[in-house]
Design a protein around this motif. Sequence first.
Motif, PDB file in Angstrom:
ATOM      1  N   GLU A  60      -8.565  92.161 103.737  1.00 15.10           N
ATOM      2  CA  GLU A  60      -7.748  93.237 104.299  1.00 15.10           C
ATOM      3  C   GLU A  60      -8.546  94.531 104.406  1.00 15.10           C
ATOM      4  O   GLU A  60      -8.443  95.257 105.402  1.00 15.10           O
ATOM      5  N   GLU A  61      -9.336  94.829 103.375  1.00  5.89           N
ATOM      6  CA  GLU A  61     -10.142  96.052 103.397  1.00  5.89           C
ATOM      7  C   GLU A  61     -11.159  96.011 104.517  1.00  5.89           C
ATOM      8  O   GLU A  61     -11.366  96.997 105.238  1.00  5.89           O
ATOM      9  N   ILE A  62     -11.817  94.876 104.682  1.00  9.15           N
ATOM     10  CA  ILE A  62     -12.795  94.730 105.766  1.00  9.15           C
ATOM     11  C   ILE A  62     -12.113  94.926 107.118  1.00  9.15           C
ATOM     12  O   ILE A  62     -12.624  95.621 108.003  1.00  9.15           O
ATOM     13  N   LEU A  63     -10.928  94.330 107.266  1.00  8.30           N
ATOM     14  CA  LEU A  63     -10.207  94.402 108.530  1.00  8.30           C
ATOM     15  C   LEU A  63      -9.785  95.833 108.854  1.00  8.30           C
ATOM     16  O   LEU A  63      -9.991  96.326 109.974  1.00  8.30           O
ATOM     17  N   VAL A  64      -9.186  96.532 107.883  1.00  5.68           N
ATOM     18  CA  VAL A  64      -8.674  97.874 108.158  1.00  5.68           C
ATOM     19  C   VAL A  64      -9.818  98.860 108.376  1.00  5.68           C
ATOM     20  O   VAL A  64      -9.707  99.785 109.191  1.00  5.68           O
ATOM     21  N   GLN A  65     -10.931  98.666 107.689  1.00  6.29           N
ATOM     22  CA  GLN A  65     -12.095  99.523 107.925  1.00  6.29           C
ATOM     23  C   GLN A  65     -12.649  99.297 109.330  1.00  6.29           C
ATOM     24  O   GLN A  65     -13.089 100.239 109.999  1.00  6.29           O
ATOM     25  N   ASN A  66     -12.608  98.054 109.776  1.00  6.11           N
ATOM     26  CA  ASN A  66     -13.051  97.753 111.132  1.00  6.11           C
ATOM     27  C   ASN A  66     -12.142  98.405 112.166  1.00  6.11           C
ATOM     28  O   ASN A  66     -12.610  98.937 113.181  1.00  6.11           O
ATOM     29  N   TYR A  67     -10.828  98.387 111.908  1.00  2.00           N
ATOM     30  CA  TYR A  67      -9.884  99.054 112.814  1.00  2.00           C
ATOM     31  C   TYR A  67     -10.149 100.559 112.868  1.00  2.00           C
ATOM     32  O   TYR A  67     -10.101 101.175 113.941  1.00  2.00           O
ATOM     33  N   PHE A  68     -10.401 101.153 111.698  1.00  2.00           N
ATOM     34  CA  PHE A  68     -10.694 102.587 111.667  1.00  2.00           C
ATOM     35  C   PHE A  68     -11.953 102.884 112.473  1.00  2.00           C
ATOM     36  O   PHE A  68     -12.005 103.861 113.226  1.00  2.00           O
ATOM     37  N   TYR A  69     -12.950 102.047 112.336  1.00  2.00           N
ATOM     38  CA  TYR A  69     -14.195 102.218 113.097  1.00  2.00           C
ATOM     39  C   TYR A  69     -13.946 102.141 114.595  1.00  2.00           C
ATOM     40  O   TYR A  69     -14.493 102.934 115.374  1.00  2.00           O
ATOM     41  N   GLU A  70     -13.103 101.210 115.008  1.00  2.33           N
ATOM     42  CA  GLU A  70     -12.874 101.001 116.440  1.00  2.33           C
ATOM     43  C   GLU A  70     -11.944 102.050 117.052  1.00  2.33           C
ATOM     44  O   GLU A  70     -12.154 102.487 118.191  1.00  2.33           O
ATOM     45  N   LEU A  71     -10.908 102.465 116.320  1.00  3.46           N
ATOM     46  CA  LEU A  71      -9.887 103.335 116.906  1.00  3.46           C
ATOM     47  C   LEU A  71     -10.267 104.810 116.893  1.00  3.46           C
ATOM     48  O   LEU A  71      -9.754 105.589 117.698  1.00  3.46           O
TER      49      LEU A  71
END
Length: 446
Positions: free
Chosen positions: A96-107
């Motif tokens: 989950e942490e990896i996923l949400v950090q990736n979303y923050f990076y993209e958005l």
Amino acid sequence: MDSGSPYQWIREPRLEDSNTSNPFDLLYDCAKFVASGSIKNADIALENISHQLSPDGAAAQRTVTYFSEALASKIVKNLPGVDKALNSSKRLTAPEEILVQNYFYELFPFLKCAYLTANQVIVKAMEGEKIVHIIDLHCAEPVQWINLLMTLNERPEGPPHLRITSIHDKKEVLDQMNASLTREAEKLDFPLQFNPIVSTLEDLDIDSLPVRTGEALAICSVLQLHRLLATDDEALGRNSPAATMNLHRAVHMNRRTFAEWLERDMMNSYISSPISALSPPPLYPSPKMEAFLRDLRKLQPKLMVITEQETNLNGCNLVERVEKALYFYSALFDCLDSTVRRTSLERKKVESLLLGEQIKNIIASEGFERKERYEKLENWIRRLDLAGFVRLPLRDNDKLHAKEVLHNYGHKYMIREGHGCLLVCWGDRPLFSISAWSFRGLNLSL
């Protein structure tokens, strides 16, 4: 609020229903009630706010949603058993942490600017070096170091031998970073060594880092150093005396009696609580931070690049924290409104699992538990200067490339320069700072 307040813009209602009360006014009122221990009034304020909450509405509605949850959590903190029961399953797993950090990076463009600028500065500083060692104080996005591998691989003199030491408290995150970098290095035939260290930043033993004589050292910290400020007020009593009561009595209390009991308990705890005191001086004393920076200085890094949130939430009392955090986070919610659909699942996860949890930590926690203690660039300059570091002014070329990244996200994103550092802004509001440093005594220019 006074008309001259720098936060006046927050007071302007931007909800789709213009007939509703301004939710920001209600939040301020609620914060004052919580800070004074007037829990019945805080409960009424939260009830009024609840009619305007929506995690899928306009930016103002979404902002207020997470701030009201944080204020409610602040009240519940006085019942540690209830608080633990409500939050026992809310810690993010590694995936989950990896996923949400990736979303923050993209958005958002902020991490892209930070990574691009750091890599440009590293490449410039390491020209001619044969062995380069990077210490990443928080393993996050593999894309930063993958891009660095590709850039260093194109050096006319050939790539250096690169060692990356990465720190994270979850082994799974480090494993994914290792796999991604190893795969890319093999494709490029790039000489890479990855050193994972499972540790929090607070518990990191700097003396044990695998730094070797003869290598050029760079340190990269993205949105991490502020967490070391969390131990500062531990000596003041980091946790208010826990509210306790007989469970059998609690079950049989009616709502009014329970509210009266809780209000009395809150009043007692706030008398000695730091949030009822005046804000400390702008440069809040920080023995843990000072020791950490001194230890980093002993490593004699050729370069250190730091990205931090550009706001002051370290030594404020509760009401000031709510006001300043609203100023900062409502801009982030506005950013998302400008580029991301309200129906986006990625947006919702970033707001609930990342931004919302940060807001809750800022508002609801005290002492050692309050990790999100942001400070402005001026304070970081003073702290690093006192620790023996010297600022390396960033070049116009660094600013130009950061502007190119922001251009893809809309015209309201801007880059400003301050003290030789970069400030990433939403309109005229600086949100993140990027700065470069070396240890005093080393004559280095970028």
